[in-house]
Motif scaffolding. Structure first.
Motif, PDB file in Angstrom:
ATOM      1  N   SER A  15     -29.739 -15.649  23.814  1.00 39.76           N
ATOM      2  CA  SER A  15     -30.164 -17.059  23.086  1.00 39.76           C
ATOM      3  C   SER A  15     -29.316 -18.080  23.085  1.00 39.76           C
ATOM      4  O   SER A  15     -29.868 -19.241  23.204  1.00 39.76           O
ATOM      5  CB  SER A  15     -30.698 -16.573  21.614  1.00 39.76           C
ATOM      6  OG  SER A  15     -31.522 -15.537  21.664  1.00 39.76           O
ATOM      7  N   ALA A  16     -28.145 -17.762  22.973  1.00 37.13           N
ATOM      8  CA  ALA A  16     -26.967 -19.038  22.992  1.00 37.13           C
ATOM      9  C   ALA A  16     -27.012 -19.483  24.257  1.00 37.13           C
ATOM     10  O   ALA A  16     -26.643 -20.833  24.149  1.00 37.13           O
ATOM     11  CB  ALA A  16     -25.709 -18.265  22.603  1.00 37.13           C
ATOM     12  N   PHE A  17     -27.117 -18.792  25.461  1.00 30.18           N
ATOM     13  CA  PHE A  17     -26.783 -19.362  26.844  1.00 30.18           C
ATOM     14  C   PHE A  17     -28.305 -19.813  27.371  1.00 30.18           C
ATOM     15  O   PHE A  17     -28.184 -20.243  28.429  1.00 30.18           O
ATOM     16  CB  PHE A  17     -26.322 -18.588  27.475  1.00 30.18           C
ATOM     17  CG  PHE A  17     -24.877 -18.251  27.105  1.00 30.18           C
ATOM     18  CD1 PHE A  17     -23.644 -19.395  27.636  1.00 30.18           C
ATOM     19  CD2 PHE A  17     -24.134 -17.288  26.517  1.00 30.18           C
ATOM     20  CE1 PHE A  17     -22.379 -19.350  27.211  1.00 30.18           C
ATOM     21  CE2 PHE A  17     -22.987 -17.237  26.024  1.00 30.18           C
ATOM     22  CZ  PHE A  17     -22.110 -17.989  26.456  1.00 30.18           C
ATOM     23  N   ASN A  42     -28.605 -35.103  30.681  1.00 24.88           N
ATOM     24  CA  ASN A  42     -27.808 -33.957  30.190  1.00 24.88           C
ATOM     25  C   ASN A  42     -26.354 -33.780  30.620  1.00 24.88           C
ATOM     26  O   ASN A  42     -26.170 -33.331  31.653  1.00 24.88           O
ATOM     27  CB  ASN A  42     -28.552 -32.529  30.276  1.00 24.88           C
ATOM     28  CG  ASN A  42     -28.038 -31.413  29.642  1.00 24.88           C
ATOM     29  OD1 ASN A  42     -26.941 -31.288  29.491  1.00 24.88           O
ATOM     30  ND2 ASN A  42     -28.840 -30.349  29.292  1.00 24.88           N
ATOM     31  N   LEU A  43     -25.335 -34.111  29.777  1.00 25.15           N
ATOM     32  CA  LEU A  43     -23.911 -34.421  30.298  1.00 25.15           C
ATOM     33  C   LEU A  43     -23.569 -32.883  30.340  1.00 25.15           C
ATOM     34  O   LEU A  43     -22.486 -32.684  31.413  1.00 25.15           O
ATOM     35  CB  LEU A  43     -23.233 -34.916  29.096  1.00 25.15           C
ATOM     36  CG  LEU A  43     -23.406 -36.333  28.864  1.00 25.15           C
ATOM     37  CD1 LEU A  43     -22.495 -36.813  27.679  1.00 25.15           C
ATOM     38  CD2 LEU A  43     -23.228 -37.129  30.037  1.00 25.15           C
ATOM     39  N   LYS A  62     -29.629 -26.275  26.333  1.00 21.11           N
ATOM     40  CA  LYS A  62     -29.370 -25.306  25.385  1.00 21.11           C
ATOM     41  C   LYS A  62     -28.422 -25.833  24.147  1.00 21.11           C
ATOM     42  O   LYS A  62     -28.222 -27.365  24.083  1.00 21.11           O
ATOM     43  CB  LYS A  62     -28.404 -24.483  26.128  1.00 21.11           C
ATOM     44  CG  LYS A  62     -27.094 -24.710  26.600  1.00 21.11           C
ATOM     45  CD  LYS A  62     -26.405 -23.744  27.127  1.00 21.11           C
ATOM     46  CE  LYS A  62     -24.978 -24.083  27.517  1.00 21.11           C
ATOM     47  NZ  LYS A  62     -24.902 -24.947  28.511  1.00 21.11           N
ATOM     48  N   ILE A  63     -28.542 -25.275  23.249  1.00 19.46           N
ATOM     49  CA  ILE A  63     -27.720 -25.570  21.998  1.00 19.46           C
ATOM     50  C   ILE A  63     -26.342 -25.899  22.252  1.00 19.46           C
ATOM     51  O   ILE A  63     -25.808 -25.162  22.904  1.00 19.46           O
ATOM     52  CB  ILE A  63     -27.856 -24.259  20.983  1.00 19.46           C
ATOM     53  CG1 ILE A  63     -29.332 -24.045  20.420  1.00 19.46           C
ATOM     54  CG2 ILE A  63     -27.139 -24.793  19.507  1.00 19.46           C
ATOM     55  CD1 ILE A  63     -30.078 -25.081  20.137  1.00 19.46           C
ATOM     56  N   VAL A  79     -26.855 -37.576  21.691  1.00 19.52           N
ATOM     57  CA  VAL A  79     -27.248 -36.836  20.685  1.00 19.52           C
ATOM     58  C   VAL A  79     -26.849 -35.414  21.079  1.00 19.52           C
ATOM     59  O   VAL A  79     -27.085 -34.992  22.300  1.00 19.52           O
ATOM     60  CB  VAL A  79     -28.907 -36.725  20.523  1.00 19.52           C
ATOM     61  CG1 VAL A  79     -29.435 -35.834  19.648  1.00 19.52           C
ATOM     62  CG2 VAL A  79     -29.301 -38.144  20.267  1.00 19.52           C
ATOM     63  N   SER A  80     -26.347 -34.380  20.109  1.00 18.87           N
ATOM     64  CA  SER A  80     -25.937 -33.339  20.311  1.00 18.87           C
ATOM     65  C   SER A  80     -27.014 -32.279  19.829  1.00 18.87           C
ATOM     66  O   SER A  80     -27.585 -32.434  18.649  1.00 18.87           O
ATOM     67  CB  SER A  80     -24.693 -32.772  19.628  1.00 18.87           C
ATOM     68  OG  SER A  80     -24.323 -31.450  19.783  1.00 18.87           O
ATOM     69  N   ILE A  81     -27.524 -31.324  20.841  1.00 22.28           N
ATOM     70  CA  ILE A  81     -28.542 -30.454  20.395  1.00 22.28           C
ATOM     71  C   ILE A  81     -28.264 -29.345  19.583  1.00 22.28           C
ATOM     72  O   ILE A  81     -27.421 -28.603  19.809  1.00 22.28           O
ATOM     73  CB  ILE A  81     -29.200 -29.752  21.833  1.00 22.28           C
ATOM     74  CG1 ILE A  81     -29.765 -30.865  22.756  1.00 22.28           C
ATOM     75  CG2 ILE A  81     -30.461 -28.896  21.596  1.00 22.28           C
ATOM     76  CD1 ILE A  81     -30.578 -31.845  22.150  1.00 22.28           C
ATOM     77  N   SER A  82     -28.909 -29.518  18.082  1.00 19.64           N
ATOM     78  CA  SER A  82     -28.336 -28.184  17.401  1.00 19.64           C
ATOM     79  C   SER A  82     -29.914 -27.378  17.192  1.00 19.64           C
ATOM     80  O   SER A  82     -29.642 -26.238  16.618  1.00 19.64           O
ATOM     81  CB  SER A  82     -28.034 -28.900  16.008  1.00 19.64           C
ATOM     82  OG  SER A  82     -29.020 -29.625  15.628  1.00 19.64           O
TER      83      SER A  82
END
Length: 248
Positions: A15-17, A42-43, A62-63, A79-82
């Motif tokens: 899920s994390a990746f 997406n950087l 991804k997160i 923006v950082s995806i959380s």
């Protein structure tokens, strides 16, 4: 028990990746209206996308990934995806939008300015100003008298020199048009006098300006910003010594 613990850890890692679509809408911060033609980058993965005419966008991430939202007439935002909750992005316009007024000679692109310049200096850009050295006559191939004159005469050399000056100036205008203070400040958030100092030290070349896409150009500015912040005083001149004035 170990089986379930291992399975839980495996699912957590996957899920994390895992990547999933990040969706949302982009608004103008001043008017709260939806805006289109916004580039989303997406950087982390390098993927890019544009939102649609309704301001809506979708891009895989991804997160923990960072998304950059950029539009030429607005300041960029990162923006950082959380989570995968739909986003509402508000971009601040670079200037207050006034009623459109047509003013001749103002706000022209470098290409339009070059057309006007060539019109003003039509003589040095006309075909006769640089004819072929060889021409065809009744006796066959021979040297063109006009070509020799333009090649070796003072006026011909001056015309060639002037064309070179105009072409070099055009390249600088192209660089200034894209690498302008409003855009650079939106990416770096630097204030004067550091903004001008940064732009002078890390001014890009003509090739980069004309070939790099939005993502590459922003990455160039951000990379050099890191260098500048580490060595911002490396090229500063020392302060002038104080001179005591004797009024006697």
């Amino acid at each position: 028990m170990k089986f379930w613990l291992t399975l839980f850890l495996l699912v957590s890692c996957c899920s994390a990746f895992a990547q999933a679509p990040v969706t949302g809408i982009v608004f103008d911060k001043n008017s709260s209206e939806r805006i289109a033609k916004v580039n989303i980058t997406n950087l982390n993965s390098g993927k890019t996308a544009y939102n649609d005419l309704k301001g809506e966008f979708s891009i895989t991430a991804k997160i923990g990934d960072q998304l950059v939202f950029s539009k030429p007439d607005h300041f960029s935002d990162t923006v950082s995806i959380s989570s995968y909750t739909p986003l509402a992005i508000y971009l601040k316009p670079v200037a207050i939008q006034l009623k459109e007024v047509t003013i001749k000679g103002k706000n022209l692109t470098p290409e339009q300015q070059l057309v006007n310049t060539k019109r003003e200096y039509a003589k040095i850009y006309s075909p006769s100003s640089n004819p072929d050295l060889l021409n065809m006559g009744n006796g066959g191939v021979g040297l063109g008298i006009d070509a020799l004159y333009n090649l070796f005469s003072k006026s011909g050399r001056n015309a060639e020199k002037l064309r070179g000056i105009i072409d070099d100036e055009q390249k600088q205008k192209v660089i200034d048009y894209r690498f302008n203070k409003t855009f650079v400040q939106g990416v770096t958030h630097l204030e004067e006098p550091r903004l001008t100092d940064f732009m002078q030290k890390y001014r890009p070349g003509y090739y980069l300006v004309t070939t790099a896409g939005d993502y590459e150009f922003i990455a160039y500015i951000r990379t050099n910003l890191k260098r500048y912040l580490r060595h911002s005083k490396a090229h500063e001149l020392p302060a002038l010594p104080k001179v005591k004035v004797d009024n006697n």
